[in-house]
Write an enzyme that holds these catalytic residues in place. Sequence first.
Site, PDB file in Angstrom:
ATOM      1  N   ILE A 153       0.815  -1.109   0.032  1.00 51.52           N
ATOM      2  CA  ILE A 153      -0.106  -0.063  -0.171  1.00 51.52           C
ATOM      3  C   ILE A 153       0.698   1.169  -0.011  1.00 51.52           C
ATOM      4  O   ILE A 153       1.996   1.146   0.336  1.00 51.52           O
ATOM      5  CB  ILE A 153      -0.979   0.075   1.293  1.00 51.52           C
ATOM      6  CG1 ILE A 153      -0.167  -0.246   2.658  1.00 51.52           C
ATOM      7  CG2 ILE A 153      -1.890  -1.188   1.134  1.00 51.52           C
ATOM      8  CD1 ILE A 153      -1.522  -0.026   3.653  1.00 51.52           C
ATOM      9  N   ASP A 154       0.387   2.343  -0.495  1.00 49.73           N
ATOM     10  CA  ASP A 154       1.123   3.614  -0.662  1.00 49.73           C
ATOM     11  C   ASP A 154       1.741   4.195   0.541  1.00 49.73           C
ATOM     12  O   ASP A 154       1.160   3.833   1.811  1.00 49.73           O
ATOM     13  CB  ASP A 154       0.372   4.474  -1.352  1.00 49.73           C
ATOM     14  CG  ASP A 154      -0.172   4.482  -2.610  1.00 49.73           C
ATOM     15  OD1 ASP A 154       0.374   3.596  -3.271  1.00 49.73           O
ATOM     16  OD2 ASP A 154      -1.252   4.766  -2.992  1.00 49.73           O
ATOM     17  N   LYS A 155       2.778   4.691   0.471  1.00 52.14           N
ATOM     18  CA  LYS A 155       3.296   5.551   1.791  1.00 52.14           C
ATOM     19  C   LYS A 155       2.186   6.085   2.581  1.00 52.14           C
ATOM     20  O   LYS A 155       2.420   6.135   3.747  1.00 52.14           O
ATOM     21  CB  LYS A 155       4.622   6.324   1.205  1.00 52.14           C
ATOM     22  CG  LYS A 155       5.189   7.191   2.494  1.00 52.14           C
ATOM     23  CD  LYS A 155       6.296   8.077   2.192  1.00 52.14           C
ATOM     24  CE  LYS A 155       6.866   8.767   3.386  1.00 52.14           C
ATOM     25  NZ  LYS A 155       7.711   9.793   2.932  1.00 52.14           N
ATOM     26  N   THR A 209      -0.824   5.689   2.614  1.00 51.90           N
ATOM     27  CA  THR A 209      -2.055   5.144   3.064  1.00 51.90           C
ATOM     28  C   THR A 209      -1.613   4.252   4.276  1.00 51.90           C
ATOM     29  O   THR A 209      -0.540   3.393   4.379  1.00 51.90           O
ATOM     30  CB  THR A 209      -2.434   3.952   1.802  1.00 51.90           C
ATOM     31  OG1 THR A 209      -2.832   4.907   0.864  1.00 51.90           O
ATOM     32  CG2 THR A 209      -3.520   3.235   2.182  1.00 51.90           C
TER      33      THR A 209
END
Length: 333
Positions: free
Chosen positions: A148-150, A152
Amino acid sequence: MSENSYEKEIRQLRLEVAPGQTTPVRIDRYLAEMVQNATRSKVQQAITAKRVLVNGAPTKASYIVQAGDVIEAEILKPKIPDLAPEEIPLDIVHEDDDLLVINKPADMVVHPAFGNWTGTLVNALLHHTGELSETNDPAVRPGIVHRIDKGTSGLLVVAKHDTAHQRLAKQFAAHSIARTYQAIVWGHPPQEGTFDSLIGRSPRDRKRMAVLTDGRGKRAVTHYRVLEHFDHLSLIEARLETGRTHQIRVHFADAGFPLLADEAYGGASIRYGSNTGFRKDLFQKLFKRLGRQCLHAKTLGFEHPATGAPVAFDSPLPPDFREALHALRQYCQ
């Protein structure tokens, strides 16, 4: 970074400038933006060495790219440094002999990459476990089955050995993993719906993804429902059928409902409603407090790779998300 920091192997690239390219941009800048981990100085070195061709001919760094140009380039690959274990606290939701389920904070990068070789989840996991699976690019992403994105927060599963990794990866490939996210978005989407489109890297900005209509990209499917309405905003739950980069963020932004505080996709300004007085001050404080897209990976369910039994996990909304909800419920009903 010195020449000795680069591998002798080079990347051979072929890019076609998108038909919509109208903004004047030099080719050295264009390639530095479009090619992952490429620096402008390395692009300029490749141009000087005549390793960059435009429509079959060598070019200059000052050349302004045109729509339809075919660019062929050979650029040195950056060397990947050895990964080091780091003593970084982890919020471990579950751990057994085969896997871990981690509740990732919003400010942590999942795996090392150009510009983020330390302080990542992988560095922390290597310290905690000593070793991880090597199925998914062992030099860079040991143990990481998905990411998952940084910016998020929320749940992800990590494999401890190759067999667990392979079995989990098959579930992700078959879209049988159950994943739900919660997010605050601008506007009022229909009560429920599905986004089904092709998503790929934006032809205008390498750091962003986009819904593509020219047949390129990979299919991305997001199902959602609205949980709560506010004045010009909504709390939504999204269920992923696929797992493309920035999928939820791109789908909602493309539909005109960018995620609250998502600077990359237009959510870090007041999109709907007045932008004066108390309301302006309220959202400026919310943007500063969040400092990231308001998105949380809340639930995760899959078949355990060793037993085959279904397992499910849930994580609470983090403090910054809860504070944003409290402010909206108090002032934006």
